[in-house]
Design an enzyme around this catalytic site. Structure first.
Site, mmCIF file in Angstrom:
data_model
loop_
_atom_site.group_PDB
_atom_site.id
_atom_site.type_symbol
_atom_site.label_atom_id
_atom_site.label_comp_id
_atom_site.label_asym_id
_atom_site.label_seq_id
_atom_site.Cartn_x
_atom_site.Cartn_y
_atom_site.Cartn_z
ATOM 1 N N GLU B 52 9.469 5.986 1.635
ATOM 2 C CA GLU B 52 10.618 5.218 1.823
ATOM 3 C C GLU B 52 11.730 5.478 1.320
ATOM 4 O O GLU B 52 12.956 5.152 1.727
ATOM 5 C CB GLU B 52 9.844 3.686 1.324
ATOM 6 C CG GLU B 52 9.175 3.167 1.878
ATOM 7 C CD GLU B 52 7.632 3.318 1.693
ATOM 8 O OE1 GLU B 52 7.589 4.305 0.612
ATOM 9 O OE2 GLU B 52 6.549 2.949 2.004
ATOM 10 N N PHE B 114 -1.418 -9.513 -3.447
ATOM 11 C CA PHE B 114 -1.347 -7.812 -3.024
ATOM 12 C C PHE B 114 -0.195 -7.579 -2.667
ATOM 13 O O PHE B 114 0.282 -7.993 -1.585
ATOM 14 C CB PHE B 114 -2.590 -7.661 -2.237
ATOM 15 C CG PHE B 114 -2.729 -6.113 -2.009
ATOM 16 C CD1 PHE B 114 -3.082 -5.269 -2.921
ATOM 17 C CD2 PHE B 114 -2.612 -5.754 -0.511
ATOM 18 C CE1 PHE B 114 -2.921 -3.786 -2.574
ATOM 19 C CE2 PHE B 114 -2.564 -4.383 -0.432
ATOM 20 C CZ PHE B 114 -2.880 -3.704 -1.285
ATOM 21 N N GLN B 115 0.375 -6.734 -3.040
ATOM 22 C CA GLN B 115 1.521 -5.773 -2.801
ATOM 23 C C GLN B 115 2.830 -6.909 -2.767
ATOM 24 O O GLN B 115 3.774 -6.708 -2.057
ATOM 25 C CB GLN B 115 1.492 -5.114 -1.565
ATOM 26 C CG GLN B 115 0.799 -3.856 -1.328
ATOM 27 C CD GLN B 115 0.687 -2.950 -0.570
ATOM 28 O OE1 GLN B 115 0.971 -3.417 0.664
ATOM 29 N NE2 GLN B 115 0.372 -1.742 -0.598
ATOM 30 N N LYS B 164 5.447 -12.343 5.968
ATOM 31 C CA LYS B 164 4.692 -12.001 7.048
ATOM 32 C C LYS B 164 4.422 -13.159 7.946
ATOM 33 O O LYS B 164 4.536 -13.056 9.124
ATOM 34 C CB LYS B 164 3.293 -11.549 6.508
ATOM 35 C CG LYS B 164 2.533 -10.698 7.673
ATOM 36 C CD LYS B 164 1.620 -9.959 7.136
ATOM 37 C CE LYS B 164 0.773 -9.270 8.291
ATOM 38 N NZ LYS B 164 -0.337 -8.458 7.765
ATOM 39 N N MET B 481 22.438 22.916 -13.131
ATOM 40 C CA MET B 481 23.668 22.080 -13.650
ATOM 41 C C MET B 481 23.116 21.901 -15.117
ATOM 42 O O MET B 481 23.918 21.540 -16.177
ATOM 43 C CB MET B 481 23.895 21.041 -12.951
ATOM 44 C CG MET B 481 25.281 20.025 -13.344
ATOM 45 S SD MET B 481 26.764 21.311 -13.371
ATOM 46 C CE MET B 481 27.367 20.758 -11.882
#
Ligand SMILES: Cc1ncc(C[n+]2csc(CCOP(=O)(O)OP(=O)(O)O)c2C)c(N)n1
Ligand SMILES: [Mg+2]
Lengths: 186, 583
Positions: B52, B114-115, B164, B481
């Site tokens: 993502e 969940f999630q 949802k 760097m």
């Protein structure tokens, strides 16, 4: 100017001086915001203060326009003039914030706060507490044989003064609403 | 006009109505209804990324290279938390993107489902604004408002969290209307301030334009107007990392980039000028160096659409709140009306002073016939690609600064780099987003090997969608760097700044079904670069470069513009203990 005149290992300048030399005086400002009363708007305002390290001395919020769903948030904050300007600009760019008013600058304004104060004591102290409450126009809203709850409204420093006087007389608890403020006149 | 449809369908419809053609995303339980709708249509292309974070950076690349908002779609919980780095990156660099996240159904919010994650809570500080949509009827108007907020005023990332059940339920869809929201940032600048700026332009003896990403964000008209003003006045111009391309690198008045790794002549011009005209930049600490020694003798004007940028770091004399294009248009109008005056004689003298600084040739480096110097690699890349329809993205590190120094940008929206957040792992997915928007262009990600590995999984995306992105890795086998700072600030104690187990990049490319090219001999470099350009498909170019090269010029943290280091000889013990506290 001669460029590149760096003395090796030079410590001529403090690297800490990263802030511009603006005024250092701390000022106390009362800000009034008109915000859309949507979920999370208070979290946005508070998150801005904590995330950017600004002070909140007092904060009150309530819906003031039920049809337009607008809330008024009154914030008392302290900072240098530059920080106060930043706070206002940062508040102003929060999307659901409609207006930011600095009542301290736009003033004069009227500031009021309500406090309820519980004082426990007997005998002479109890009498003295009542007498002082009368002077400060505080009302007794609850009493038992050895306690009072006073209700007092006024500018924050008046409430401070009253609480200070009550302390030796048995003050045990204070609840304050935070400041509500309006500009005077029209 | 309203129509009844499901929330999921509304999402797709609103994207279409907002002119979206590409969505970068990754599915999961909480966005399945939306994926179903995507399946059922052909107007919007969905690009399946591999992480993502990649989706959000790809959306950023798309946005930066087109000027249109980029869109990402991810699931709840881990999908949303993986998007946080990209959101913060877009916030810091003012990139308009719209991120859609799935959420557990409304009736389960707060139950540690969940999630489930508090997505609007987590992303509140890293979005310009975000919304949790609790009923389907308000979904379409929220979507339209999200595009309005992302793209107006100072652009930025917005997020819409869609439970949802809201996706499944039906409601009324409304088409986009001109925004009625109170959020309408001012575009026109104050005429009094603009006139004051013009008066300053007329009398300045040592003026400099200091431009930034705001010019690019304002749109192509802003770059046009900037060019007109710069060329008509003959004032020198420098730019931040974010603003490269607004004024052409081949332009007569171009000084090169300024700042920590900016050019000597640019930084000295900033230090010595008597009029600084900041156009869409924000006095970032990479630019100013030590604040109390920043351009001590100049009058400063600042054009910015965000009032909070003004006087945040540097007190300015002429603040102008407004959109760059609108303000520059008015500046030009007023300046022309007042007779197009400048103090030409003194400006000419100033130009020759700058020409003297330029003679220092601050980008010179010691060439080598044995190893490829990273600067040399970029000079060759520039030479061999500059006439192409070319877009450059970068990762973060030395290679990024060298790319900014040695590549030339003639137009805006051609240079996509992570400036404010400095996000390693940005460049590769960003190149995917750029290539999606410009399928026929030559898109090159100038990368360091360490940064590139952070989002290397996107090779899968590049191969799947046949995106011919070129991954030009300047491989110094070091966190270059970091190593440079350890050399300068930490007594050459190279704590964990190299990788001992780098992959074979050619085999890695082949494992993904792409092409790998290895080049370690300067003599082969041109041929290898040509091979990369001519290959019709994604390429990983492993350019093995000098391992211990440092990036100069450098203004060490806590130092002023005129305390710049030009090369190795000047670096010993130069940063004091207080400077080393700074990043
Ligand atoms: C996500 C992230 N983690 C850590 C850093 C700190 N950091 C800045 S540059 C750098 C090294 C980058 O190495 P590489 O990609 O190989 O580029 P080089 O400097 O060698 O060109 C690191 C670790 C960062 N910018 N971003
Ligand atoms: Mg490296």
């Amino acid at each position: 100017m001669t460029p590149l005149n760096i003395v090796k290992g030079s410590t001529r300048h403090s690297a800490y001086n990263l802030r511009p030399t603006f005024s250092d005086t701390q000022e106390r400002h009362t800000l009034a915001l008109l915000v859309e009363n949507e979920p999370g708007v208070l979290a946005r305002v508070i998150g801005l203060f904590s995330g950017r390290g600004y002070n909140i001395e007092s904060l009150t919020v309530a819906e003031v326009d039920h049809t337009g769903h607008l809330s008024r948030i009154t914030i008392v904050t302290t900072g240098t003039p530059q920080v106060i300007e930043q706070i206002k600009a940062q508040l102003g760019r929060i999307v659901p914030v409609h207006d930011v008013h600095d009542l301290t600058v736009e003033g004069p304004s009227v500031e009021r706060e309500l406090a309820i104060i519980k004082v426990v004591g007997e005998g002479e102290k109890r009498v003295e507490a009542l007498r002082l409450a009368d002077i400060f126009r505080a009302n007794v809203v609850d009493s038992t044989l050895n306690s009072f709850i006073f209700e007092i409204t006024g500018a924050p420093d008046k409430i401070d003064a009253f609480a200070d006087l009550m302390r030796p007389l048995g003050l045990v608890e204070v609840a304050r609403t935070g400041v509500a403020a309006l500009l005077r006149g029209d | 006009m309203t129509r009844e449809m499901t929330g999921a369908k509304m999402v797709v419809q609103a994207l279409k109505d907002q002119g979206v053609d590409t969505v970068f995303g990754y599915p999961g339980g909480a966005v399945l209804p939306i994926y179903d709708e995507i399946f059922l249509q052909n107007d919007i292309r969905h690009i399946l990324v591999r992480h993502e974070q990649g989706a959000v950076h790809a959306a950023e690349g798309y946005a930066r290279s087109t000027g249109k908002p980029g869109v990402a779609l991810v699931t709840s919980g881990p999908g949303a938390t993986n998007a946080v780095t990209g959101l913060t990156d877009a916030l810091m660099d003012s990139i308009p993107i719209v991120v859609l996240t799935g959420q557990v159904p409304t009736f389960m919010i707060g139950s540690d489902a969940f999630q489930e994650a508090d997505t609007v809570g987590i992303t509140r500080p890293c979005t310009k604004h975000n919304w949790l949509v609790k009923d389907t009827d308000s979904l379409s108007s929220t979507m339209h408002e999200a595009f309005h907020v992302a793209t107006s005023g100072r652009p930025g990332p917005v997020l819409i969290d869609i439970p949802k059940d809201v996706q499944f339920a039906t409601g009324q869809y409304s088409t986009p209307k001109p925004s009625t929201s109170h959020y309408q940032p001012v575009l026109k600048g104050d005429l009094e301030e603009i006139t004051e700026l013009v008066a300053a332009i007329e009398t300045a003896k040592k003026p400099v334009f200091y431009t930034g990403g705001g010019v690019i964000n304002s749109g192509p008209a802003a770059s046009q107007l900037l060019r007109e003003l710069v060329d008509a006045t003959g004032f020198p111009i420098t730019s931040t990392l974010m603003g490269l391309g607004a004024y052409p690198a081949s332009g007569e008045n171009w000084l090169g980039m300024l700042g920590m790794h900016g050019l000597y002549e640019a930084n000295l011009a900033m230090h010595d000028c008597d009029l600084m005209i900041n156009v869409g930049a924000r006095f970032d600490d990479r630019i100013t160096g030590r604040i109390d020694a920043f351009s001590p003798n100049s009058k400063k004007a600042h054009i910015d659409i965000d009032p909070s940028s003004i006087n945040k770091v540097i007190r300015v004399d002429i603040p102008i709140v407004g959109d760059v294009a609108h303000v520059l248009e008015d500046v030009l109008k007023v300046w022309k009306a007042r007779g197009r005056k400048t103090d030409a004689a003194n400006v000419k003298q100033w130009q020759s002073q700058i020409a003297g600084w330029r003679k220092v040739n601050c980008l010179a480096y010691t060439a080598s016939e044995k190893t490829i110097k990273p600067q040399h690699a970029l000079q060759r890349l520039e030479e061999l690609t500059k006439n192409h329809d070319r877009y450059i993205t970068t990762e973060v590190g030395q290679h990024q600064m060298w790319a900014a120094q040695y590549l030339g940008f003639e137009d805006p929206n051609r240079w996509m780099t992570s400036g404010g957040l400095g996000t390693m792992g940005y460049g590769f997915p960003a190149s995917v987003g750029v290539q999606m928007a410009h399928p026929d262009a030559l898109v090159i990600n100038v990368a360091g090997e360490a940064s590139w590995l952070m989002n290397m999984q996107e090779m899968g995306t590049a191969v799947q969608y046949r995106l011919p992105v070129k991954q030009f890795i300047l491989n110094n086998e070091r966190l270059g760097m970091v190593r440079q700072w350890q050399e300068l600030l930490h007594g050459e104690r190279y704590s964990h700044s190299w990788s001992e187990a780098l992959p074979d990049f050619v085999k890695l490319a082949e494992a993904f079904g792409a092409k790998g090219i290895l080049c370690s001999d300067p003599a082969d470099l041109d041929d290898a670069i040509m091979e990369m350009i001519n290959y019709d498909g994604p390429v990983i170019f492993d350019c093995v470069v000098e391992k211990h090269e440092n990036c100069f010029p450098m203004i060490p943290s806590g130092k002023a513009h005129n305390e710049m280091l030009l090369g190795e000889a000047e670096t010993q013990g130069v940063i004091d203990s207080k400077g080393s506290v700074l990043v």
